[in-house]
Design a protein around this motif. Sequence first.
Motif, PDB file in Angstrom:
ATOM      1  N   PRO A  51       0.720  -1.273   0.132  1.00 45.93           N
ATOM      2  CA  PRO A  51      -0.383   0.070  -0.111  1.00 45.93           C
ATOM      3  C   PRO A  51       0.937   1.465   0.145  1.00 45.93           C
ATOM      4  O   PRO A  51       1.506   1.576   0.818  1.00 45.93           O
ATOM      5  CB  PRO A  51      -0.833  -0.147   1.449  1.00 45.93           C
ATOM      6  CG  PRO A  51      -1.092  -1.428   1.554  1.00 45.93           C
ATOM      7  CD  PRO A  51       0.998  -2.196   1.215  1.00 45.93           C
ATOM      8  N   ILE A  52       0.532   2.042  -1.195  1.00 43.29           N
ATOM      9  CA  ILE A  52       0.991   3.545  -1.500  1.00 43.29           C
ATOM     10  C   ILE A  52       0.565   3.997  -2.103  1.00 43.29           C
ATOM     11  O   ILE A  52      -0.072   3.910  -3.003  1.00 43.29           O
ATOM     12  CB  ILE A  52       2.568   3.622  -1.627  1.00 43.29           C
ATOM     13  CG1 ILE A  52       3.168   5.303  -1.650  1.00 43.29           C
ATOM     14  CG2 ILE A  52       3.163   2.588  -2.650  1.00 43.29           C
ATOM     15  CD1 ILE A  52       4.752   4.900  -1.267  1.00 43.29           C
ATOM     16  N   GLY A  53       0.598   5.321  -2.060  1.00 41.34           N
ATOM     17  CA  GLY A  53      -0.585   6.065  -2.516  1.00 41.34           C
ATOM     18  C   GLY A  53       0.705   7.881  -2.664  1.00 41.34           C
ATOM     19  O   GLY A  53       1.396   8.346  -1.978  1.00 41.34           O
ATOM     20  N   ALA A  54       0.264   8.518  -3.651  1.00 46.62           N
ATOM     21  CA  ALA A  54       1.241   9.751  -3.311  1.00 46.62           C
ATOM     22  C   ALA A  54      -0.025  10.486  -3.995  1.00 46.62           C
ATOM     23  O   ALA A  54      -1.179  10.855  -5.126  1.00 46.62           O
ATOM     24  CB  ALA A  54       2.409   9.527  -4.079  1.00 46.62           C
ATOM     25  N   ALA A  55       0.021  11.969  -3.567  1.00 42.78           N
ATOM     26  CA  ALA A  55       0.005  13.179  -3.888  1.00 42.78           C
ATOM     27  C   ALA A  55       0.283  14.561  -4.654  1.00 42.78           C
ATOM     28  O   ALA A  55       1.745  14.202  -3.897  1.00 42.78           O
ATOM     29  CB  ALA A  55      -1.394  14.074  -3.232  1.00 42.78           C
TER      30      ALA A  55
ATOM     31  N   ALA B 115      -4.937   9.791  -1.349  1.00 46.16           N
ATOM     32  CA  ALA B 115      -3.816  10.871  -2.654  1.00 46.16           C
ATOM     33  C   ALA B 115      -4.858  12.012  -2.610  1.00 46.16           C
ATOM     34  O   ALA B 115      -4.721  13.106  -2.831  1.00 46.16           O
ATOM     35  CB  ALA B 115      -3.906   9.914  -3.381  1.00 46.16           C
ATOM     36  N   VAL B 116      -6.252  11.410  -3.177  1.00 43.11           N
ATOM     37  CA  VAL B 116      -7.504  12.186  -3.430  1.00 43.11           C
ATOM     38  C   VAL B 116      -7.913  13.213  -2.259  1.00 43.11           C
ATOM     39  O   VAL B 116      -7.704  14.653  -2.235  1.00 43.11           O
ATOM     40  CB  VAL B 116      -8.579  11.439  -3.809  1.00 43.11           C
ATOM     41  CG1 VAL B 116     -10.303  12.173  -3.918  1.00 43.11           C
ATOM     42  CG2 VAL B 116      -8.257  10.457  -5.049  1.00 43.11           C
ATOM     43  N   GLU B 117      -8.155  12.533  -1.084  1.00 48.16           N
ATOM     44  CA  GLU B 117      -7.861  13.886   0.039  1.00 48.16           C
ATOM     45  C   GLU B 117      -7.234  14.477  -0.023  1.00 48.16           C
ATOM     46  O   GLU B 117      -7.452  15.697   0.354  1.00 48.16           O
ATOM     47  CB  GLU B 117      -7.921  12.531   1.450  1.00 48.16           C
ATOM     48  CG  GLU B 117      -9.107  11.240   1.439  1.00 48.16           C
ATOM     49  CD  GLU B 117     -10.593  12.189   1.876  1.00 48.16           C
ATOM     50  OE1 GLU B 117     -10.291  13.290   2.518  1.00 48.16           O
ATOM     51  OE2 GLU B 117     -11.234  11.781   1.993  1.00 48.16           O
ATOM     52  N   PHE B 122      -5.228  20.268  -0.548  1.00 45.33           N
ATOM     53  CA  PHE B 122      -3.800  21.183  -0.700  1.00 45.33           C
ATOM     54  C   PHE B 122      -4.848  22.080  -1.523  1.00 45.33           C
ATOM     55  O   PHE B 122      -4.424  23.106  -1.340  1.00 45.33           O
ATOM     56  CB  PHE B 122      -2.709  20.752  -1.534  1.00 45.33           C
ATOM     57  CG  PHE B 122      -2.591  19.287  -0.271  1.00 45.33           C
ATOM     58  CD1 PHE B 122      -1.794  19.394   0.813  1.00 45.33           C
ATOM     59  CD2 PHE B 122      -1.901  18.102  -0.974  1.00 45.33           C
ATOM     60  CE1 PHE B 122      -1.748  18.378   1.437  1.00 45.33           C
ATOM     61  CE2 PHE B 122      -0.473  17.515  -0.702  1.00 45.33           C
ATOM     62  CZ  PHE B 122      -0.532  17.406   1.151  1.00 45.33           C
ATOM     63  N   ALA B 123      -5.570  21.412  -2.494  1.00 47.84           N
ATOM     64  CA  ALA B 123      -6.745  22.411  -3.142  1.00 47.84           C
ATOM     65  C   ALA B 123      -7.101  23.961  -2.444  1.00 47.84           C
ATOM     66  O   ALA B 123      -7.127  24.855  -2.608  1.00 47.84           O
ATOM     67  CB  ALA B 123      -8.090  22.277  -4.257  1.00 47.84           C
TER      68      ALA B 123
END
Lengths: 192, 214
Positions: A51-55, B115-117, B122-123
């Motif tokens: 499990p890993i995600g990123a913004a 990531a969506v959260e 951030f927006a």
Amino acid sequence: MNQASERTGARLIADEVQCGLGRTGRPFYFTAIGLKPHLVSIGKALGSGVPIGAALLSEDVAATISYGDHGTTYGGNLLACRAALTFLDLLTNGGVIANVARVGELFERRLAQIARKHAFVKEVRGEGLMWGLELSRDAAPVVLAGLERGIIINRTSETVVRLLPPLVITEADADDALSRLDAALAVVGVSE
Amino acid sequence: MTISQNATAIADVPAREARHILQVYRRMPVTFVRGEGVRLFDANGREYLDLLSGVGVASLGHAHPILARAIAEQAQTLIHTSNLFYHPLQALLAEELAALSGLPRAFFCNSGTEAVEACLKFARRYWHTRGEPRAEFVALEESFHGRTFGSLSVTSESTIGSRSSRSCPSSVSCRAEIRPRCWRRSRERPPQSSQSLSRARAAFGRSRARSPTP
């Protein structure tokens, strides 16, 4: 959307969790439609199961975030980063993206044939190794018939069958799997 | 005998899950115990071709030898330290992602919905910092962005169904009286104010008034 963003100042977010990271034959799908996002979300494929995600942020958005504005305990730990680095290396240097483009063409060709053969397949949508079959009937029996024939597929809504094979699938395995999908659709069609 | 090879335990899985797992998934009638490339194997040794990759996650297929080796090696070295400290891999990963995406900065989390959260937060933060707070999001129809509150609020109703669990109701802050002493609270702070208690009472009253009679 780019123009609307420039006009209003609205920041654009591209959700690439499912379509990003090679799934459609390119690192990110926003490039295919010319979108210029300020924020991008990724996940799913990144850790290949870890499990890993990123913004991902543009510099102008990043400049407005300060220490303490957000955070996570686990996010980006060594195990997850190691998995993601390994995946990205294989994606770009290990020929995985090229494989998606090659096998993706086979999917496109075979799925078009399958749709012509079964009247209740109304539409085939997708690109690379991300496909949906819109049916004019409930998709659940197709998923079960597929399982009985040794393929794993799923239903995203009442009437849509989804295919998201591993990005490393070979043409031979894809051909075999799509023949089984064809057979599953045939048996569901007969039972109608 | 490993857990995955214990035949009795595997035969019992659906019944045991029915007793103790929250029933939010209508699972397919199969229990997978092993994978290799695009192949999955169930508890009876039957082979399946995986056209789903665990919903787009197992991008390299199953038990990829290079990935398995990297994970095993990392697990034997160091798994987790938290974000209170540096470690050698986040910057490397952020550099790779910046090169691929053209977006220079990364925030790492544990899932797509997180990531969506983060993007939504951030927006909003962007406008707040610029002194022109904007709170609204415009989202595409027939979209799906995840199951947590923020992601659900930009996921279309046609995808997710009823609004009943979609949006997070406005919350009321009520300071907790925790004993023994909570380390987050300084001893100098005044005791629970009557205002915060009455705010909470009012909120509970509102929610009771809104609930349908059973």
